[in-house]
Design a protein around this motif. Structure first.
Motif, PDB file in Angstrom:
ATOM      1  N   TYR A  29     -90.902  31.855 -50.645  1.00  0.00           N
ATOM      2  CA  TYR A  29     -92.267  32.013 -50.150  1.00  0.00           C
ATOM      3  C   TYR A  29     -93.015  33.034 -50.997  1.00  0.00           C
ATOM      4  O   TYR A  29     -92.420  33.907 -51.625  1.00  0.00           O
ATOM      5  CB  TYR A  29     -92.279  32.427 -48.680  1.00  0.00           C
ATOM      6  N   GLU A  30     -94.331  32.898 -51.006  1.00  0.00           N
ATOM      7  CA  GLU A  30     -95.173  33.771 -51.811  1.00  0.00           C
ATOM      8  C   GLU A  30     -96.545  33.880 -51.159  1.00  0.00           C
ATOM      9  O   GLU A  30     -97.098  32.889 -50.666  1.00  0.00           O
ATOM     10  CB  GLU A  30     -95.308  33.194 -53.221  1.00  0.00           C
ATOM     11  N   THR A  31     -97.103  35.077 -51.146  1.00  0.00           N
ATOM     12  CA  THR A  31     -98.445  35.258 -50.600  1.00  0.00           C
ATOM     13  C   THR A  31     -99.493  34.936 -51.660  1.00  0.00           C
ATOM     14  O   THR A  31     -99.251  35.031 -52.856  1.00  0.00           O
ATOM     15  CB  THR A  31     -98.651  36.695 -50.112  1.00  0.00           C
ATOM     16  N   ALA A  32    -100.681  34.556 -51.192  1.00  0.00           N
ATOM     17  CA  ALA A  32    -101.802  34.271 -52.088  1.00  0.00           C
ATOM     18  C   ALA A  32    -103.091  34.524 -51.324  1.00  0.00           C
ATOM     19  O   ALA A  32    -103.143  34.395 -50.089  1.00  0.00           O
ATOM     20  CB  ALA A  32    -101.751  32.831 -52.592  1.00  0.00           C
ATOM     21  N   GLU A  33    -104.129  34.892 -52.049  1.00  0.00           N
ATOM     22  CA  GLU A  33    -105.413  35.137 -51.402  1.00  0.00           C
ATOM     23  C   GLU A  33    -106.082  33.821 -51.000  1.00  0.00           C
ATOM     24  O   GLU A  33    -105.869  32.783 -51.624  1.00  0.00           O
ATOM     25  CB  GLU A  33    -106.330  35.962 -52.310  1.00  0.00           C
ATOM     26  N   ALA A  45     -90.664  36.193 -52.442  1.00  0.00           N
ATOM     27  CA  ALA A  45     -89.257  36.430 -52.088  1.00  0.00           C
ATOM     28  C   ALA A  45     -88.644  35.137 -51.572  1.00  0.00           C
ATOM     29  O   ALA A  45     -89.269  34.072 -51.623  1.00  0.00           O
ATOM     30  CB  ALA A  45     -89.150  37.547 -51.045  1.00  0.00           C
ATOM     31  N   GLN A  46     -87.416  35.251 -51.082  1.00  0.00           N
ATOM     32  CA  GLN A  46     -86.716  34.111 -50.499  1.00  0.00           C
ATOM     33  C   GLN A  46     -86.235  34.464 -49.095  1.00  0.00           C
ATOM     34  O   GLN A  46     -85.831  35.608 -48.836  1.00  0.00           O
ATOM     35  CB  GLN A  46     -85.523  33.701 -51.356  1.00  0.00           C
ATOM     36  N   LEU A  47     -86.303  33.478 -48.217  1.00  0.00           N
ATOM     37  CA  LEU A  47     -85.736  33.601 -46.881  1.00  0.00           C
ATOM     38  C   LEU A  47     -84.401  32.865 -46.874  1.00  0.00           C
ATOM     39  O   LEU A  47     -84.352  31.671 -47.172  1.00  0.00           O
ATOM     40  CB  LEU A  47     -86.673  32.989 -45.832  1.00  0.00           C
ATOM     41  N   VAL A  48     -83.339  33.576 -46.548  1.00  0.00           N
ATOM     42  CA  VAL A  48     -82.009  32.969 -46.466  1.00  0.00           C
ATOM     43  C   VAL A  48     -81.671  32.810 -44.992  1.00  0.00           C
ATOM     44  O   VAL A  48     -81.571  33.793 -44.250  1.00  0.00           O
ATOM     45  CB  VAL A  48     -80.957  33.836 -47.182  1.00  0.00           C
ATOM     46  N   ILE A  49     -81.502  31.561 -44.576  1.00  0.00           N
ATOM     47  CA  ILE A  49     -81.224  31.247 -43.174  1.00  0.00           C
ATOM     48  C   ILE A  49     -79.736  30.936 -43.029  1.00  0.00           C
ATOM     49  O   ILE A  49     -79.231  29.994 -43.654  1.00  0.00           O
ATOM     50  CB  ILE A  49     -82.070  30.050 -42.707  1.00  0.00           C
ATOM     51  N   ARG A  96    -102.978  33.275 -47.565  1.00  0.00           N
ATOM     52  CA  ARG A  96    -102.113  32.091 -47.550  1.00  0.00           C
ATOM     53  C   ARG A  96    -100.656  32.483 -47.780  1.00  0.00           C
ATOM     54  O   ARG A  96    -100.364  33.424 -48.515  1.00  0.00           O
ATOM     55  CB  ARG A  96    -102.548  31.095 -48.626  1.00  0.00           C
ATOM     56  N   LEU A  97     -99.774  31.748 -47.151  1.00  0.00           N
ATOM     57  CA  LEU A  97     -98.342  31.864 -47.403  1.00  0.00           C
ATOM     58  C   LEU A  97     -97.881  30.534 -47.985  1.00  0.00           C
ATOM     59  O   LEU A  97     -97.936  29.493 -47.318  1.00  0.00           O
ATOM     60  CB  LEU A  97     -97.581  32.183 -46.113  1.00  0.00           C
ATOM     61  N   LEU A  98     -97.451  30.557 -49.250  1.00  0.00           N
ATOM     62  CA  LEU A  98     -97.015  29.346 -49.943  1.00  0.00           C
ATOM     63  C   LEU A  98     -95.506  29.208 -49.834  1.00  0.00           C
ATOM     64  O   LEU A  98     -94.768  30.185 -50.029  1.00  0.00           O
ATOM     65  CB  LEU A  98     -97.439  29.413 -51.416  1.00  0.00           C
ATOM     66  N   LEU A  99     -95.038  28.005 -49.550  1.00  0.00           N
ATOM     67  CA  LEU A  99     -93.624  27.755 -49.260  1.00  0.00           C
ATOM     68  C   LEU A  99     -93.046  26.742 -50.237  1.00  0.00           C
ATOM     69  O   LEU A  99     -93.732  25.804 -50.657  1.00  0.00           O
ATOM     70  CB  LEU A  99     -93.470  27.243 -47.822  1.00  0.00           C
ATOM     71  N   ASN A 100     -91.758  26.926 -50.542  1.00  0.00           N
ATOM     72  CA  ASN A 100     -91.093  25.994 -51.444  1.00  0.00           C
ATOM     73  C   ASN A 100     -89.588  25.990 -51.139  1.00  0.00           C
ATOM     74  O   ASN A 100     -88.958  27.055 -51.144  1.00  0.00           O
ATOM     75  CB  ASN A 100     -91.324  26.408 -52.902  1.00  0.00           C
ATOM     76  N   PRO A 101     -89.010  24.831 -50.836  1.00  0.00           N
ATOM     77  CA  PRO A 101     -87.575  24.799 -50.554  1.00  0.00           C
ATOM     78  C   PRO A 101     -86.758  25.041 -51.822  1.00  0.00           C
ATOM     79  O   PRO A 101     -87.057  24.475 -52.882  1.00  0.00           O
ATOM     80  CB  PRO A 101     -87.342  23.390 -49.996  1.00  0.00           C
TER      81      PRO A 101
END
Length: 199
Positions: free
Chosen positions: A83-87, A112-116, A142-147
């Motif tokens: 995930y990454e923040t963006a304006e 960063a990365q979220l580890v589940i 915005r919160l941008l997501l990528n698997p």
């Protein structure tokens, strides 16, 4: 797959000799959309906006803003999500540029990365808000997501976060007691006692 958004576009053609101003209308019937269950070993990940009542920025320091993460079904393997923040784009903001949260001024820019862990059905992505004591509109980012791992079906790749304003203009009224016929900001030394009533 189940959970995906589907867009259906229809195109109609009519014979060239038809008058488009007098032709009969069209209607649609029996539309079917086929879907497939998630492949074995794949979990659907839904990241939601933070609850608005838990998104106040505070007056100083940092406050975490939590984006809830749902994992259905829980996966037997570890899941990794980047995930990454963006304006936010001012053109999409209700108040224009005034309601755009700025990186490292209103929130801490993060990539960063979220580890589940395995067999987990809920998690959270925390972004730090930067507190201030200035009245301002609610601010968007915005919160941008990528698997990262392959056992993920991501419902959406972008979520909007709102930093809620918790500062409001104060009203200050100052008056001078009746000891002075013509109240002034300047009082001579030895002229008496000045009492200010602040409301």
């Amino acid at each position: 797959y189940i959970g995906e958004q589907v867009r259906v576009r229809f195109r109609f053609e009519q014979p060239a000799e038809s008058n488009r101003h007098t032709a009969n209308g069209w209607y649609i019937d029996d539309v079917k959309i086929w879907y497939a269950p998630l492949p074995s070993g794949v979990s659907k990940i839904t990241v939601s906006p933070p609850p608005i009542d838990l998104s106040e920025e505070g007056n100083y320091g940092t406050t975490p803003l939590a984006f809830p993460v749902s994992i259905q079904p829980p996966n037997a393997q570890e899941i990794v999500l980047a995930y990454e923040t963006a304006e936010y784009d001012p053109a999409d903001c209700p108040g224009g540029s005034a309601c755009v949260a700025e990186t490292d001024i209103d929130f801490v820019g993060t990539a960063a990365q979220l580890v589940i862990p395995p067999n987990t059905d809920t998690a959270a992505i925390n972004i730090l808000m930067l507190g201030d004591d200035m009245p301002e509109p609610d601010e968007y980012f915005r919160l941008l997501l990528n698997p990262v791992s392959t056992n993920v079906f991501l419902v959406t790749d972008e979520v909007v976060g709102i930093i809620r304003n918790d500062d409001f203009p104060s009203t200050l009224t100052v008056s001078v007691t009746e000891d002075f016929e013509n109240p002034s900001t300047t009082v001579g030394e030895g002229s008496g006692t000045v009492t200010f009533h602040i409301q």
